[in-house]
Design a protein around this motif. Structure first.
Motif: not given
Length: 185
Positions: A1-12
């Motif tokens: 999932a980390e590669t499919a979403y931007s870092r802020p979207t992934f973390l938040l």
């Protein structure tokens, strides 16, 4: 999932959603186990080495391992009351629940009437002579049971009664309505 979403979207978004889904899944698993393994628990006596006691104990340990941490984050909110009702507790309107309700051994035995304040420990069961004895605990309308008090099985706290901190209410003891109690017998 980390590669499919931007870092802020992934973390938040993704990580909190997955964490919530995992915690909720464990809580739902415990809820399903309770009804599958025990059903509606009734007052009674069960031999220590019976199949029923083994299922009861298994549920207790599973609740501690899988759901307690998630449910402890709900203590002090209305959500913990909803979960306890789903587990079999009878909780009235405007009941204030203190700490310690993230892991309840005998939810079917707990009855809190409207406007009660509950911040104590329950021993709705005991093991006496290799026998599990289990019975209801009642906290009546507008009664208050303070922190670190212990209510044994069969206890009935009268309407408008106040039980001071660190008190003990013995098994099958009824406290009269509108009185204040402190200590232990």
């Amino acid at each position: 999932a980390e590669t499919a979403y931007s870092r802020p979207t992934f973390l938040l978004v993704v990580v909190p959603a997955l964490t919530f889904a995992t915690a909720a899944g464990f809580c739902l698993l415990i809820l399903a186990m309770k009804w599958f393994l025990l059903g509606k628990v009734k007052p009674g006596i069960h031999p220590l080495w019976s199949c029923w006691c083994s299922r009861w104990d298994f549920l207790y340990v599973a609740w501690a391992v899988y759901a307690r941490a998630a449910l402890s984050t709900l203590e002090g909110t209305l959500l913990i009351g909803w979960y306890l009702r789903a587990m079999g507790s009878q909780i009235g309107k405007r009941v204030v629940l203190g700490n310690g309700f993230s892991h309840v051994v005998d939810p079917d035995m707990l009855h809190f009437e409207d406007s009660a304040t509950v911040c104590c420990q329950f021993q709705a069961h005991t093991f006496e002579d290799r026998v599990l004895k289990i019975d209801h605990v009642w906290i009546r309308h507008k009664a208050t049971v303070e922190s670190n008090s212990v209510l044994l099985y069969g206890a009935d706290i009268g309407e408008g009664t106040y039980v001071a901190p660190h008190s003990v209410v013995m098994k099958r003891e009824s406290l009269l309505p509108g009185r204040a109690y402190s200590g232990c017998p």
